[in-house]
Design an enzyme around this catalytic site. Sequence first.
Site: not given
Ligand code: 13P
Length: 249
Positions: A9-11, A94, A96, A166, A172, A212, A233-234
């Site tokens: 997920n590149w956000k 998600h 967020e 999640e 994050g 993470s 994510g990251g």
């Molecule tokens: P991180 O891997 O950066 O913690 O993000 C997880 C995430 O929100 C994937 O959708």
Amino acid sequence: MRTKIVAGNWKMNKNLVETETLLTELAAKLPDTTAEVMVAPTFINLVSAKQSLDNSTIQVIAQNMHFADSGAYTGEISADMLLNVGIDTAIIGHSERRAYFGETDEILAKKVTTALAKNMRVMFCFGEELEDRKSDNHFNVVASQLKNALFSVEASEWKNIILAYEPVWAIGTGETASPEQAQEMHAFIRKTITEAYDASIANNVSILYGGSVKPANAVEIFSKPDVDGGLIGGAALKADDFVAIIKAI
Ligand code: 13P
């Protein structure tokens, strides 16, 4: 049989050129795997991402979608628009989107209904906040997120659902759920689905862990029997890290 999945997920990261660069590198380094590999770039780059991955097994998916077919919803993207450019899977729910864009269980239920009616696949995200875990309320929170947004789905539609647990406190933050915590929650999720539907649906749905996940912890998390992969994510923003995580599955 449920499938293994690693999704990035590149956000709100990577412009057009950066997207092309990362995808070219990923496609070149993609290891042999039976797992499904997915990337979710930002909406504006979905079409070009699909084109760059034309000869690759990496799937391009959306980070979100609206529940309405079309109309006066400024700034939104419909399921039909995604399908029209060859995107058949959307992340829904998600944390967020829930936290910053006011997406409630009720809104998410509508999105899920629309996506499934269009024969799209839904990657449904959910998970508790830190206070919920501290107050030992995490199982209740997860059960109610599932019940409110998913449990009116017909049994026959579950084949198009992927779950992504999640925990918000792990997103994050660098703080991962321990493999045991992930396993415990994933087993609870299957039990909750078994009670609402049946064991066959519960055992056939892929449940990803997100929060993470890094090359250093992926093997241990993925080794748990009820963890079918990860939503990253990251670490999905760097080809070498994402490839290492795919190798871990
Ligand atoms: P991180 O891997 O950066 O913690 O993000 C997880 C995430 O929100 C994937 O959708």
